[in-house]
Design an enzyme around this catalytic site. Sequence first.
Site, PDB file in Angstrom:
ATOM      1  N   ASP A  33       0.866  -1.183   0.000  1.00  0.00           N
ATOM      2  CA  ASP A  33       0.000   0.000   0.000  1.00  0.00           C
ATOM      3  C   ASP A  33       0.900   1.230   0.000  1.00  0.00           C
ATOM      4  OD1 ASP A  33       0.765   0.507   2.760  1.00  0.00           O
ATOM      5  OD2 ASP A  33      -0.629  -1.091   3.306  1.00  0.00           O
ATOM      6  N   ASP A  39       3.394  -6.153   5.435  1.00  0.00           N
ATOM      7  CA  ASP A  39       3.374  -6.894   6.696  1.00  0.00           C
ATOM      8  C   ASP A  39       3.270  -8.380   6.315  1.00  0.00           C
ATOM      9  OD1 ASP A  39       3.278  -4.412   8.034  1.00  0.00           O
ATOM     10  OD2 ASP A  39       1.098  -4.353   7.782  1.00  0.00           O
ATOM     11  N   ASP A  89       0.361 -10.393   2.509  1.00  0.00           N
ATOM     12  CA  ASP A  89       0.510  -9.114   3.207  1.00  0.00           C
ATOM     13  C   ASP A  89      -0.707  -8.949   4.106  1.00  0.00           C
ATOM     14  OD1 ASP A  89       1.200  -6.454   3.946  1.00  0.00           O
ATOM     15  OD2 ASP A  89      -0.196  -5.727   2.417  1.00  0.00           O
ATOM     16  N   ASP A  91      -3.439  -7.229   6.386  1.00  0.00           N
ATOM     17  CA  ASP A  91      -4.085  -5.920   6.381  1.00  0.00           C
ATOM     18  C   ASP A  91      -5.177  -5.927   7.434  1.00  0.00           C
ATOM     19  OD1 ASP A  91      -5.517  -3.512   5.742  1.00  0.00           O
ATOM     20  OD2 ASP A  91      -4.629  -3.601   3.737  1.00  0.00           O
ATOM     21  N   GLY A 338     -27.195 -32.494 -29.362  1.00  0.00           N
ATOM     22  CA  GLY A 338     -27.982 -31.604 -30.210  1.00  0.00           C
ATOM     23  C   GLY A 338     -29.422 -31.514 -29.771  1.00  0.00           C
ATOM     24  N   GLY A 339     -29.700 -31.762 -28.502  1.00  0.00           N
ATOM     25  CA  GLY A 339     -31.049 -31.629 -27.987  1.00  0.00           C
ATOM     26  C   GLY A 339     -32.019 -32.600 -28.635  1.00  0.00           C
ATOM     27  N   SER A 369     -25.303 -35.622 -24.320  1.00  0.00           N
ATOM     28  CA  SER A 369     -26.347 -34.617 -24.430  1.00  0.00           C
ATOM     29  C   SER A 369     -27.652 -35.228 -24.947  1.00  0.00           C
ATOM     30  CB  SER A 369     -25.870 -33.467 -25.332  1.00  0.00           C
ATOM     31  OG  SER A 369     -26.689 -32.339 -25.181  1.00  0.00           O
ATOM     32  N   ASP A 656     -22.218 -30.834 -19.838  1.00  0.00           N
ATOM     33  CA  ASP A 656     -22.366 -31.322 -21.202  1.00  0.00           C
ATOM     34  C   ASP A 656     -21.023 -31.258 -21.929  1.00  0.00           C
ATOM     35  OD1 ASP A 656     -23.108 -31.668 -23.921  1.00  0.00           O
ATOM     36  OD2 ASP A 656     -25.108 -30.908 -23.480  1.00  0.00           O
TER      37      ASP A 656
END
Length: 827
Positions: A33, A39, A89, A91, A338-339, A369, A656
């Site tokens: 920072d 730290d 670090d 914080d 392909g559904g 699928s 899929d």
Amino acid sequence: MARRQSAVSYQEESALSQLTVKIIKASNIPWADWTSNADCYVCLWLPTATNSVPNTSTISNNSCPVWNETFEFTISNKVKNVIHLTLHDEDAITKNDLLSVVAYDVGNVNPGETKTKSFCLDPTGEQTLEVEFTVKEIPHSHEKIVTNGVLVCREMSCLEISVDKQRIPENLLGGHLCLSVKDSCEKKDRVELRAAAGNDHTYKCKFHCIRKWDPELIAQLEGTDDQCLQVVPVKTLPLGQEQKIHLSTVQVYANCWCFRCFLPLRWIQARPLEVKLKAKDCTDKMNIRLGFGICEEEIIFRSKRKKLVADALKKVLNLDRDLQEHEVPVIGIAATGGGVRAMISLLGSLIALKKLNLLDCVSYITGTSGSTWTLSKLYADANWSQKDLTKTLEDVRRNVTKSKMSAFSFDSLAFYKSELSKREEMGYKTSFSDLWGLAIESMMYDKVNESKLTDQRKALCNGQNPLPLYLSMNVKPHENSTLDFKEWCEFSPYEVGLLKYGAFIRSEDFGSEFFMGRKTKVLPESRICFLLGMWSNIFSVNLLDAWYAAVSSENFWHRFTRDNVLDLGEEEALERKKASACLDTRLTQPAGEFSQRVRGVLTNRPLDGELHNFLRGLQMHSNYVTENDFCTFDGTELDNSPNNLTPCSEDLCLVDCAYYINASFPPLLRQERKVDMIMSFDYGLSDKFKSVVQTEEYCTAHKLFFPKIEVTAEDKQNPKECYVFADCEYPDFPTIMHFPLVNDTFKKYKQPGVERETDQEKEEGNVPLSGLFSPYKVFRLTYGDEDLEKLINLTEYNVLNNVEVILQTLRNIIECKQKRSSSTARL
């Protein structure tokens, strides 16, 4: 290619060593920072030795912090031990910053050796982290492991805990007992202390642990101070013997007198809570099969099926003699997704093969699928391939052409909610995939389908049907695109397995909870609809996948948002790697906060489906990177980071396959299946050769048998109905017969050799596969009768019209097998 040892699992002993890691110092750490130096503190992550992540103290406001802090781990030498050193670090206001990560393969340090490493934390080499590693063998200390050369199953212990509800002190009723074993599968449990009811007299729980980790049980009554806390090292408990511990409760006020000394007693100690413990070794048989070979049930099936295939080939090819066993080719069908389009098209292709008496010549059918919808319907009948498929066609027609609005009615949604609640009660993690599966069932079935994947074994018991194989892909649900990480997952009625690892479980066990190759919680087998929702979850896509699918490149967003990973390329590591499986030291520099946020948005899969990971707890073998069967994807950098591979994940995320390759070839390319011919049915609407071209690229990269796919510009512009790809120089390569979804001669012929004459017949030959208004788009769930009929007739015709090509290809394959057999006999 010869069969490898990893085709089956084997046992061996693994020595144990003490790893000492000394975090010495860091140098030239930049400001985190604008107000002060960093730290810094360092965390050590070694998941093969502990679930805990110890860390150093924080050195405040110092760009060159010095720690000189030492940490010890017990490691198994047959396991790939890669330690991640993360520099942070601290914080006080915002979250701690991750500055860099160094992944170091402990295998670079030999037993008895001390090695000091100065790791570069930036490309310039100015920032460094100095660490000392010491490995010492522990005399006479070893463990037995089971491995297939890729995965390691270590010895496991189980801690059983029970509380007698009838002996709970009254003042504790309604409270809670907190139990935790950090280095266990379960990690923690919270017991509600309530009175016994009916026959429910005992509360029981278990913790499963790697035996050599020396885990500790921490037991405490909720709300009490540290004085009421018990820490019990599991290794101090005698195996198989029940031990008791007592948890003291808080003192309570008592307004009474002591009748012996006549002094007032203001406090008394309440009766302690008694907890029973029993530690035992888990020596029972593993519930996971490690090995890259096929299971015994499939071997038996193949033997039965081969006899039927031999008879069918003799008839269809008019052979003058019976085929000998080694002459019978193994034929597979690979269908794309392909559904609904794929669902209908695969049925049309199978109807044609049935008419040609070729269906009995097929040993395997693979799908992904939408094509899995067809297979789930067919295998509900144990003898489907021996029957006329008209009945199945009518079922598909009825469900495809009906309105889908009822699937989203209030009654249906209430039913879905009820079913998902039942799954949660069983112990499943419900997701959108489950909801999608229920919707598919409502849209494509007449009623609730109670069948399960294992029910399909009835269709295989006599080898009467081809063996169905379903394909899915395991990905990371967050922070990774499919390009970053992907693994094939195969389902059959016998087994479910991740092909890369050579790990398989019984199909009925899929969904149950596992640890170290054993079931820790048994869940009922899912109905087939929940698997369909997972196999065809076209919604589980992240934005990077969508970007790649749209423009075939995610380079900009991929590079802009990903972490910067560098191989430090140390000379000694490179030299050792030539002779061993040691991984290069890797430095990861996290992307900036803005880039991380962007990547989080792009890679998140909000509609995925997560399931219990049956590889959980298993560890990677020390030589896994040299194992030929461990097939990695190009660009999948996590394959070189064993701590981030699937065995370290709590869940699987199955999606899929279309996100990578819209094809189902991988199960047929497993060496042990020895498939001679694959009939590839591509039901895509755009690129007609994409599935086979991508598969060839995948096989070339991973040295798998697959012929060269050579397609001319003319073929790409005007594709034909059938292509044969073979490589005569390499007889082990399968012959590919590729059937793209095209409307070629079907425009002119209503049947092979029979031209269309009337206007109506010519209209029936007009199948609009392309164009903006094509009725066959992937998201189209309802078809008109005319559109369905055209698609069925087209896919059926395309096979029937190429019968001579199919028969000649079969003759060539058989002739090739006969020549090889004759040649081998002469040798």
